[in-house]
Scaffold this active site. Structure first.
Site, PDB file in Angstrom:
ATOM      1  CG  HIS A  43      -2.253  -1.126   0.578  1.00 54.23           C
ATOM      2  ND1 HIS A  43      -2.264  -2.293   0.820  1.00 54.23           N
ATOM      3  CD2 HIS A  43      -3.177  -0.785  -0.404  1.00 54.23           C
ATOM      4  CE1 HIS A  43      -3.300  -2.767   0.186  1.00 54.23           C
ATOM      5  NE2 HIS A  43      -3.945  -1.831  -0.592  1.00 54.23           N
ATOM      6  CD  GLU A  65      -8.910  -9.251  -6.123  1.00 54.29           C
ATOM      7  OE1 GLU A  65      -7.911  -8.527  -5.744  1.00 54.29           O
ATOM      8  OE2 GLU A  65      -9.971  -9.584  -5.217  1.00 54.29           O
ATOM      9  CG  ASP A  74      -4.462  -9.572  -3.984  1.00 53.58           C
ATOM     10  OD1 ASP A  74      -3.980  -9.777  -3.105  1.00 53.58           O
ATOM     11  OD2 ASP A  74      -5.656  -8.747  -3.558  1.00 53.58           O
ATOM     12  CB  CYS A  77      -9.094  -2.661 -11.182  1.00 56.31           C
ATOM     13  SG  CYS A  77      -9.474  -4.163 -10.188  1.00 56.31           S
TER      14      CYS A  77
HETATM   15  C1  PEP Z   1      -5.686  -6.231  -6.988  1.00 55.17           C
HETATM   16  O1  PEP Z   1      -5.652  -7.208  -6.233  1.00 55.17           O
HETATM   17  O2  PEP Z   1      -5.018  -6.169  -7.967  1.00 55.17           O
HETATM   18  C2  PEP Z   1      -6.635  -4.907  -6.589  1.00 55.17           C
HETATM   19  C3  PEP Z   1      -6.965  -4.141  -7.517  1.00 55.17           C
HETATM   20  O3  PEP Z   1      -7.163  -5.161  -5.441  1.00 55.17           O
HETATM   21  P1  PEP Z   1      -6.105  -4.464  -4.008  1.00 55.17           P
HETATM   22  O4  PEP Z   1      -4.907  -4.142  -4.784  1.00 55.17           O
HETATM   23  O5  PEP Z   1      -7.017  -3.652  -3.448  1.00 55.17           O
HETATM   24  O6  PEP Z   1      -5.955  -5.823  -3.271  1.00 55.17           O
HETATM   25 MG    MG Z   2      -7.009  -7.260  -4.454  1.00 51.25          MG
END
Ligand code: PEP
Ligand code: MG
Length: 567
Positions: free
Chosen positions: A184, A411, A435, A482
């Protein structure tokens, strides 16, 4: 000069002097003081007052929400009850350092036990204690340094709160020794357009004040750069700034194929900037970011207000909202607070929501209410869906609440492999490459030591994406991307070649992706994707795609030259 390798976030480049983030201080030993009680009291009083004034000054400088947080911390430092507790320990002959440590820790435990808003202040109290102890010891306070001039921040990793409060006029670039490209810290760095290289293991050797070049596009930190290297980096930074001011057009390939470019958002507050940067809607709204610090499930009313604010910013546009994705890197106390040895493989995402169905039902209620009150085209999707049964469960439940377009995130490799069956049920799929890469490569997305595996260019990941793209074409259902992969301009071309119909990313990445898509046709994109798929590993896939892309750029230039000379 030497090149320290890490994982670059975005395409930026910056240069400047290093300022290191100090490590947390070790706990002071419980030893008798060699000074009188009065002398210790005076030392502590001076340190507490100095820390409180410094926090107030920082707050006044930062303004906005940061000022409120820092002023509250300054008040904590000078809290009279805490001062009495410290004095009681000093009277027993303890050192100032230990008295502050012990009294603050006791207070912290009380706050934690109270829970709720006060419980959440415990970490702020720890930070104040660390600052006072650092001052007593005459060492730099832990946390983001403040050398008084712009700097390249070098840290082990940053807490999301540190990243969120960074002063972007001061932090020229960010280098972390830990953390992968989808941690993050990386996501927030991308969101704030901070030039960043993460997982740079050798950056532990960088010294305060030394000049470095941080090249996110290459994933390299250059030490002792030559004047020529510094000038090249400066020119590149200037050229990128110019590209960022190019006209904002809808996402499209060179042959006119539309590829809607959408925004990833974690709060409705980011909507205005996303629109300004040309987002054609929202491809991922991470609802759990709204509630990360809540100990209790949000009410329907709270949620309705947030979702209405978001949807109102995109009248007539597609907005894809993800229901709460709790677990592992995004723990939510009210959904999954049980200890698990492997939370990434645990009761998370849709599994956790299914186990607390009331919370999911309330969220769908709030979303349906916000939808009814606004003009946006709301799509809702579930995270971490691993089975066809979960797809059925979620889409049926969402439809029960009147959600018109219900889909799933892909994912987990199992859903990619059975994408034809998943898309036989869901209205759309959105691939979360962060993921999907973590689970395909068995590499924790938060762990610097395995960051090199956490690379969405890996052909194994690309093959899974192709399977979803093919299922999308066969069923006529949209397949978005995404994950952070969509923000890498060349990989974005590959993803479209694999069948992605829209791309969603941090708004700051939109300009680079928009410009690169315009250089290639759909046929080129398919060819570039084939070159990457055929490679043996991530690095080779990237190189093969770059070579295939430059061949298609050359033939496009030759074609336009021929056209010009025959007309
Ligand atoms: C991902 O896993 O690519 C995703 C977009 O969700 P997050 O990064 O919030 O886990
Ligand atoms: Mg994710």
């Amino acid at each position: 000069m030497s090149a320290l390798r890490g994982v670059g976030i975005g395409l930026g480049v910056a240069q400047g002097p290093v300022a290191r983030m100090a490590e947390p201080l070790p706990a002071p030993a419980d030893e008798p003081s060699t000074q009188t009680v009065e002398a210790e009291k005076a030392r502590v009083a001076e340190a507490v007052a100095a820390v409180a004034r410094e926090l107030e000054e920082r707050g006044a400088h930062a303004g906005g929400a940061a000022r409120d947080v820092l002023e509250a911390q300054a008040m904590m430092a000078e809290d009279p009850t805490l001062a009495e507790e410290v004095d009681a320990r000093l009277a027993q002959g303890k050192t100032g350092e230990f008295a502050v440590f012990d009294a603050f820790a006791a207070f912290r435990d009380q706050l934690t036990a109270l829970g709720g808003y006060l419980g959440e202040r415990a970490a702020d109290l720890d930070d104040v204690a660390q600052r006072v102890i650092a001052r007593l010891r005459g060492v730099p306070a832990p946390g983001v340094p403040d050398p008084g001039h712009p700097f390249v921040l070098v840290a082990k990793d940053l807490a999301p709160a540190d990243t969120a409060l960074l002063d972007l006029d001061m932090v020229l670039a960010l280098v972390t020794t830990e953390g992968g490209p989808t941690s993050h810290t990386a996501i927030l760095a991308r969101e704030k357009a901070i030039v960043a290289v993460v997982g740079t293991v050798e950056a532990t050797g960088l010294a305060d004040g030394e000049t470095v070049i941080v090249d996110a596009a290459a994933g390299v930190v250059t030490t002792e750069p030559s004047p020529a290297e510094l000038e090249r980096a400066r020119n590149r930074a200037d050229a990128r700034a110019a590209a960022a001011s190019a006209p904002v057009t809808p996402g499209a390939l060179a042959d006119g194929t539309a590829v809607p470019l959408l925004a990833n958002l974690g709060s409705p507050k980011g909507a205005a900037e996303a629109v300004e940067l040309g987002a054609e809607g929202v491809g991922l709204f991470r609802t759990e970011f709204l509630f990360l610090s809540s100990s209790q499930a949000p009410t329907v009313e709270q949620q309705r207000a947030s979702y209405t604010e978001l949807l109102s910013a995109f009248p007539g546009k597609k907005v894809v909202v993800r229901v709460l994705d709790a677990g592992a890197d995004k723990p939510l106390a009210f959904l999954n607070d049980a200890h698990e040895d492997n939370p990434a493989l645990g009761l998370r995402g849709i599994r956790a929501l299914r186990a607390s169905e009331d919370i999911l039902r309330e969220q769908l209620t709030a979303l349906a209410q916000a939808d009814a009150a606004t003009e946006a085209d709301l799509w809702v999707m579930a995270p971490m869906v691993a089975t066809v049964g979960e797809t059925e469960y979620f889409t049926e439940l969402a439809r029960e609440y009147g959600i018109k377009t219900a889909g799933v995130m892909v994912e987990v490799p199992s859903s990619a492999l059975l994408a034809d069956r998943v898309l036989g049920i869901a209205d759309f799929a959105s691939i979360g490459t962060n993921d999907l890469t973590q689970y395909t490569m068995a590499a924790d997305r938060l762990l610097g030591s395995v960051a090199s595996f956490q690379d969405p260019w890996h052909p194994a990941v690309l093959h899974l994406i192709r399977s979803v793209g093919a299922a999308g074409r066969a069923t006529g259902k949209p397949v978005g991307i995404c994950g952070e992969a969509a923000a890498d301009p060349l990989l974005a071309v590959v993803l479209v070649g694999l069948g992605a119909t829209s791309l969603s990313m941090a708004p700051t990445a939109l300009a680079d992706v928009r410009a690169t898509l315009l250089e290639h046709s759909l046929d080129d994109a398919a060819r570039i994707a084939e070159a990457a798929l055929a490679a043996p590993d991530a690095a080779a896939a990237r190189t093969a795609a770059m070579e295939a892309a430059s061949r298609s750029a050359d033939s496009a230039a030759a074609a336009s030259h021929e056209k010009a000379s025959t007309s």
